[in-house]
Design a protein around this motif. Structure first.
Motif, PDB file in Angstrom:
ATOM      1  N   TRP A  38     -14.435  26.021  39.833  1.00 30.90           N
ATOM      2  CA  TRP A  38     -14.861  26.212  38.436  1.00 30.90           C
ATOM      3  C   TRP A  38     -15.992  26.651  38.330  1.00 30.90           C
ATOM      4  O   TRP A  38     -16.943  25.939  38.733  1.00 30.90           O
ATOM      5  N   MET A  40     -19.018  27.221  34.954  1.00 31.05           N
ATOM      6  CA  MET A  40     -19.208  27.231  33.298  1.00 31.05           C
ATOM      7  C   MET A  40     -19.507  28.220  32.675  1.00 31.05           C
ATOM      8  O   MET A  40     -20.156  28.674  31.572  1.00 31.05           O
ATOM      9  N   LYS A  46     -11.802  32.823  26.492  1.00 29.23           N
ATOM     10  CA  LYS A  46     -12.249  33.198  25.891  1.00 29.23           C
ATOM     11  C   LYS A  46     -12.666  34.867  25.912  1.00 29.23           C
ATOM     12  O   LYS A  46     -13.309  34.943  24.529  1.00 29.23           O
ATOM     13  N   ASP A 141     -24.347  30.686  23.729  1.00 28.46           N
ATOM     14  CA  ASP A 141     -23.654  30.178  25.049  1.00 28.46           C
ATOM     15  C   ASP A 141     -25.316  29.694  25.665  1.00 28.46           C
ATOM     16  O   ASP A 141     -24.485  29.761  27.168  1.00 28.46           O
ATOM     17  N   HIS A 142     -25.789  28.609  25.199  1.00 24.46           N
ATOM     18  CA  HIS A 142     -26.499  28.031  26.242  1.00 24.46           C
ATOM     19  C   HIS A 142     -26.244  26.481  25.555  1.00 24.46           C
ATOM     20  O   HIS A 142     -24.806  25.685  25.959  1.00 24.46           O
ATOM     21  N   TRP A 143     -27.949  26.407  25.981  1.00 23.89           N
ATOM     22  CA  TRP A 143     -27.396  24.453  26.104  1.00 23.89           C
ATOM     23  C   TRP A 143     -26.697  23.776  23.847  1.00 23.89           C
ATOM     24  O   TRP A 143     -27.921  24.401  23.197  1.00 23.89           O
ATOM     25  N   LYS A 144     -25.996  22.846  24.292  1.00 23.43           N
ATOM     26  CA  LYS A 144     -25.748  23.140  23.067  1.00 23.43           C
ATOM     27  C   LYS A 144     -26.398  22.145  21.848  1.00 23.43           C
ATOM     28  O   LYS A 144     -26.543  22.434  20.811  1.00 23.43           O
ATOM     29  N   ASP A 169     -20.264  29.808  21.757  1.00 26.50           N
ATOM     30  CA  ASP A 169     -19.320  29.027  22.489  1.00 26.50           C
ATOM     31  C   ASP A 169     -18.879  27.486  21.946  1.00 26.50           C
ATOM     32  O   ASP A 169     -20.367  26.788  22.476  1.00 26.50           O
ATOM     33  N   ASN A 170     -18.258  27.047  22.814  1.00 31.80           N
ATOM     34  CA  ASN A 170     -18.048  25.490  23.288  1.00 31.80           C
ATOM     35  C   ASN A 170     -18.352  24.948  22.245  1.00 31.80           C
ATOM     36  O   ASN A 170     -19.110  23.252  21.886  1.00 31.80           O
ATOM     37  N   LYS A 173     -15.732  21.701  23.768  1.00 29.65           N
ATOM     38  CA  LYS A 173     -15.981  21.501  24.749  1.00 29.65           C
ATOM     39  C   LYS A 173     -17.131  21.986  25.234  1.00 29.65           C
ATOM     40  O   LYS A 173     -16.979  23.365  25.300  1.00 29.65           O
ATOM     41  N   PRO A 174     -18.055  21.669  25.478  1.00 27.82           N
ATOM     42  CA  PRO A 174     -18.346  20.368  25.259  1.00 27.82           C
ATOM     43  C   PRO A 174     -18.406  20.016  23.760  1.00 27.82           C
ATOM     44  O   PRO A 174     -18.768  18.723  23.280  1.00 27.82           O
ATOM     45  N   PHE A 198     -10.449  26.039  27.198  1.00 25.86           N
ATOM     46  CA  PHE A 198     -12.074  25.803  27.803  1.00 25.86           C
ATOM     47  C   PHE A 198     -11.533  26.935  28.548  1.00 25.86           C
ATOM     48  O   PHE A 198     -10.502  27.108  29.282  1.00 25.86           O
ATOM     49  N   GLU A 199     -12.756  27.147  29.422  1.00 27.93           N
ATOM     50  CA  GLU A 199     -12.483  28.471  30.934  1.00 27.93           C
ATOM     51  C   GLU A 199     -12.145  27.710  31.791  1.00 27.93           C
ATOM     52  O   GLU A 199     -12.166  27.084  32.430  1.00 27.93           O
TER      53      GLU A 199
HETATM   54  O1  7JQ Z   1     -18.886  26.646  28.671  1.00 30.70           O
HETATM   55  C1  7JQ Z   1     -19.804  25.910  28.495  1.00 30.70           C
HETATM   56  C2  7JQ Z   1     -18.933  24.448  29.431  1.00 30.70           C
HETATM   57  C3  7JQ Z   1     -20.363  23.789  29.616  1.00 30.70           C
HETATM   58  C4  7JQ Z   1     -19.418  22.458  30.205  1.00 30.70           C
HETATM   59  C5  7JQ Z   1     -20.126  21.867  30.906  1.00 30.70           C
HETATM   60  C6  7JQ Z   1     -19.145  20.544  32.419  1.00 30.70           C
HETATM   61  C7  7JQ Z   1     -18.155  20.134  30.622  1.00 30.70           C
HETATM   62  F1  7JQ Z   1     -17.788  19.061  31.849  1.00 30.70           F
HETATM   63  C8  7JQ Z   1     -17.855  20.554  30.053  1.00 30.70           C
HETATM   64  C9  7JQ Z   1     -18.759  21.425  29.795  1.00 30.70           C
HETATM   65  C10 7JQ Z   1     -21.563  23.865  29.743  1.00 30.70           C
HETATM   66  C11 7JQ Z   1     -22.024  24.557  28.948  1.00 30.70           C
HETATM   67  C12 7JQ Z   1     -23.510  25.240  29.177  1.00 30.70           C
HETATM   68  N1  7JQ Z   1     -23.956  26.063  28.535  1.00 30.70           N
HETATM   69  C13 7JQ Z   1     -23.442  27.097  27.861  1.00 30.70           C
HETATM   70  N2  7JQ Z   1     -21.490  27.334  28.330  1.00 30.70           N
HETATM   71  C14 7JQ Z   1     -21.101  26.212  28.359  1.00 30.70           C
END
Ligand code: 7JQ
Ligand code: MG
Length: 215
Positions: A38, A40, A46, A141-144, A169-170, A173-174, A198-199
């Protein structure tokens, strides 16, 4: 020293995809994500939704915040005309190095301006240093926890215009609850949530928020 996960993905692409063929690069990253490890990146499920938004918007000027391995940059750039200006920003030097090789293998290095820096530093420079007037489309799509900071930076630096499409994105989740709350309630966007998976997961829910700036 041993390879990082991102370097293992890059090696798999270089050994299993066709140089200069973006779709084969995306297919190889997705196969690795589903079957081996897996990671991210946005992924195929998506990714198909983002493809639709890019095709509908047909941006001439596009910005991505969070390059990671370059997967979504390749997804986006493969749909843009030669004349489009597409910048992607990544803070992590190691991920940026993998992305540069992945983008080069896909043959899209002339379509993508790759910037290795903090988005908070780059956004205020887009008009002067990167000759941007306004953005037609943005993919976040970087840190939430910096989504809200950065969309507000785009606003205050006058980089959005009536109709600019901002995709994030996301949302589940997260999760980016403050961001979702902001774009849905601040009155500056027409915002819709597009539920997905989720991816590289059959079970976990995630989704993209599409927010059109009202100008
Ligand atoms: O698509 C994503 C997913 C996750 C992520 C990681 C771990 C987890 F447990 C859940 C979700 C983190 C990301 C950080 N930056 C961009 N995109 C992301
Ligand atoms: Mg993501």
């Amino acid at each position: 020293s041993a390879m990082s996960k991102e370097q293992r993905v890059l090696q798999y692409v270089q050994q299993n995809a066709s140089r200069g063929d973006p779709d084969s690069v995306l297919a190889a990253v997705d196969k690795f994500g589903w079957e081996t490890e897996w990671a991210m990146n946005l992924g195929d499920v998506k990714g198909a939704i983002l493809d639709r938004f890019v095709k509908e918007t047909a941006p001439q000027t596009m910005l991505e915040l969070g390059t990671y391995m370059g997967y979504s940059a390749i997804r986006i750039a493969r749909l843009l005309p030669e004349t489009a200006k597409f910048m992607t920003v990544e803070f992590d030097q190691e991920n940026a190095a993998v992305a540069r090789e992945m983008i080069e293998f896909a043959g899209l290095q002339n379509r993508i301006i790759q910037i290795t820096s903090d988005t908070a530093d780059v956004i205020p420079q887009l008009k002067t240093k990167y000759d941007v007037e306004t953005l037609d489309m943005v993919f976040i799509d970087h840190w939430k926890d910096v989504y809200v900071r950065d969309i507000k930076l785009l606003e205050t630096n006058k980089l959005l215009r009536k109709g600019t499409v901002v995709v994030a994105d996301n949302i589940i989740k997260p999760g980016a609850p403050e961001y979702a709350e902001y774009v849905r309630t601040c009155g500056k966007y027409d915002s819709t949530f597009h539920e997905s998976r989720f991816e590289y997961s059959n079970d976990d829910i995630d989704g993209l928020e599409k927010s059109v700036f009202r100008g």
